[in-house]
Structure formats: structure tokens, C-alpha cells
Design an enzyme around this catalytic site. Sequence first.
Site, PDB file in Angstrom:
ATOM      1  CB  THR A  24     -52.779 -41.380 100.308  1.00  0.00           C
ATOM      2  OG1 THR A  24     -53.621 -40.510  99.256  1.00  0.00           O
ATOM      3  CG2 THR A  24     -51.880 -42.283  99.809  1.00  0.00           C
ATOM      4  CG  HIS A 173     -59.284 -35.428  95.821  1.00  0.00           C
ATOM      5  ND1 HIS A 173     -59.279 -34.319  96.431  1.00  0.00           N
ATOM      6  CD2 HIS A 173     -58.201 -36.162  96.404  1.00  0.00           C
ATOM      7  CE1 HIS A 173     -58.351 -34.186  97.167  1.00  0.00           C
ATOM      8  NE2 HIS A 173     -57.516 -35.100  97.048  1.00  0.00           N
ATOM      9  CG  ASN A 176     -55.871 -31.727  98.834  1.00  0.00           C
ATOM     10  OD1 ASN A 176     -56.290 -30.699  99.171  1.00  0.00           O
ATOM     11  ND2 ASN A 176     -55.951 -32.679  99.695  1.00  0.00           N
ATOM     12  CE1 TYR A 178     -52.315 -35.467  94.246  1.00  0.00           C
ATOM     13  CE2 TYR A 178     -54.090 -35.012  95.846  1.00  0.00           C
ATOM     14  CZ  TYR A 178     -52.678 -35.529  95.370  1.00  0.00           C
ATOM     15  OH  TYR A 178     -52.062 -35.900  96.563  1.00  0.00           O
ATOM     16  CG  ASN A 233     -49.579 -32.219  95.052  1.00  0.00           C
ATOM     17  OD1 ASN A 233     -48.523 -32.904  95.143  1.00  0.00           O
ATOM     18  ND2 ASN A 233     -50.961 -32.734  95.386  1.00  0.00           N
TER      19      ASN A 233
END
Length: 356
Positions: A24, A173, A176, A178, A233
Site C-alpha cells: 500500500t 488478496h 492480512n 481483509y 487487523n
Amino acid sequence: MKLFKSYDLGPISLKNRIVMAPMTRCRALDNIPNALMATYYAQRASAGLLITEGTSPSPNGVGYARIPGIYSDAQIKGWKKITEAVHQENGKIFIQLMHTGRVSHPDNMPKGTTVLAPSAVPLEGEMYTDQNGMQAYPLAKEMDLQDIETAKNEYVQAAQNTIEAGFDGVELHGANGYLIDQFINPTTNQRNDAYGGSAANRNRFPLEVAQAVAEAIGADRTGIRLSPYGVFNGMGIFDGIDAAFTELVQGLSDLGLVYLHVVDHSAMGAPEVPQQTKETMREAFSGAFILSGGYDKERAEKDLENGKGDLVAFGRPLLANPDLPKRLEEDLELNEPDQNTFYTADETGYTDYSFA
């Protein structure tokens, strides 16, 4: 050395086995890819494969300030300039499709959007917004079956848009913390329908998304990133984790996906992914296996020689060294990355790192 030898990834030939990890960078003003980003990716096109920063497949998936999307005509046009710049440098580039799910805030999202997740499980902590600085994460709306169907269709349309924009392929993705990972992990998936409960049910969403995208653009142009043992996260390590991921990877392999990209952030303080887990996932997956996590030249070469993976992803070293393959091959000194400029909005710490 194996690291610098070519590799056939499905229908595309990579000039070396160095992969630019998705990172990112927050330079997409108004969520639209731009000329500055084209310069950044083209500078790094000597890596065998570039994987872009996480890119939202839909307005609901935009979690962070200034991340790009690929759901509008302006975004497709912006990305097309980037893929053309990379291809002019004889590079190959996949886009990473990242729906952030509950890791989001309305201040960072387009108007009329909703923060969605498999279950309405609070995420502790705060997120940066350009408008109001740090803000607490809102409680996401639990997705109903129509929301799930819509999200799957958004992934498919986004994948089709990436091909229109000239990409060589797509990385889903699934890591992580998400959206896809939120379905996999019972910390965030507390559903009691066909998409929750058992490992098979929790794996249903990632498998259905992968299948739909593969059918739309070709399995040989579709990869996925997973993060077993990841705690980023607000994710948790759960009972039956190895069996759940093995079952998922076997399903992805059956779909014929071109690669599996495994996250190991232990070099940055996260729990280590057990070597046995990686080996089991590698055995279960018939496509290319991308290693990642704090690699240098020596460790990368050793793991390639020992058959632990086929390609090796480098993150921060490629961020700070646009000509990393040359520097590694010739044992040249490396630039150090400036962490203060990772997520800022201009060229500083982005396109101004020196070449050897």
C-alpha cells in the site's frame, strides 16, 4: 543463481524469480491511478513480476485513504497508462484486488457506500483519514446473501477490468485480515449459514470468488495471497488452522490457479508461519508457490535451491531500490527505506530513490 533465472508463470515468461510484493502506497488521489504511479512501477520493472498495491474491486471495498480502485472508467484508463509503462520496460504486472471489508472508514470511502463484513464483529483501534485524522473503526454491517453475491460479482467485473487495462493477471488478496480472510477466519466469521461455521463453509467465499474470477479471465492469470497464522487487523490463530488452510489450498489448486503467495510477517514481529504448514500448503498446491517475508539474496537463493518455493517476493527492499535485481546480482549496497514516507501523497520516498 536460481534467483536470477527466468521462470514461466502460466502463459507469461518472467525474466527472473524476484517478485515485487504488493505494498500500500496511498498515492492514488481520488482513488484514481496516475502518472506518478506509472513512473513508480516502471522504475521497478526489472523484477520478474510486479504485484500492485491493494486495489479495490468496488466502492464498498475502499478502506484506506488514497488507495486505487478498478471499478470506474477513469481508474481503468489510469491503470492502462501504468501497464503500458511497465510493458515498455519489458516488465510483467499483476494487480492485487483487495476488498478491505471491515478494515475501513466512511471518511475514506466514496459516498453511498457501506462498510461490510461476514459478521458484525468490532475491530479495535483506529484508522487514518485525510479529512479527520485518526478515527475509530465503525462496526461493519453483516453481509446478507445478496451482499455476498454482489461482492463476488464485483470481483469478477474488476478482474475483467484489469484485463481491459492491460494487466498480465490478478492476485486475489485473501490475507492480512481483509474481506476474503475475514470469511476464512472464525475470529471474524461468526455466521451460521452456508458461509460460516465449519472450515468448509468459511472457505466457501474465497473458493467461489477464485472460481468466478478464474472462469472470467483464466485460471492461468489468477493467483491468490493467503496469510495462515496472520494476526494483522485483529485476526486470530484458531483451532484447526492447518487443516482449514490445507483444505482451502487444495480447493484452489483444483481450480488451476497459477500461483499461491504465502504471507509470513514474522520478520516484522508477527507470529511465524510453521515451516511444516508452508510445506503442506506447497504439497497441496500444483501451481507456482511464492515465498515472502524478510528475504535477502542468500536466504532467497537457499530456499529456491531447496525447493521451498518457485518465486520470492521482496517488499521494502524493492520499495527503496527500484533496481533491486541488479543490486542483488552484483552485490551492490542497498538504499534504506524511509518509513515516514510509506503512505504520504507525493513523490518523496516513492519515485526519488536512487539507482545504482
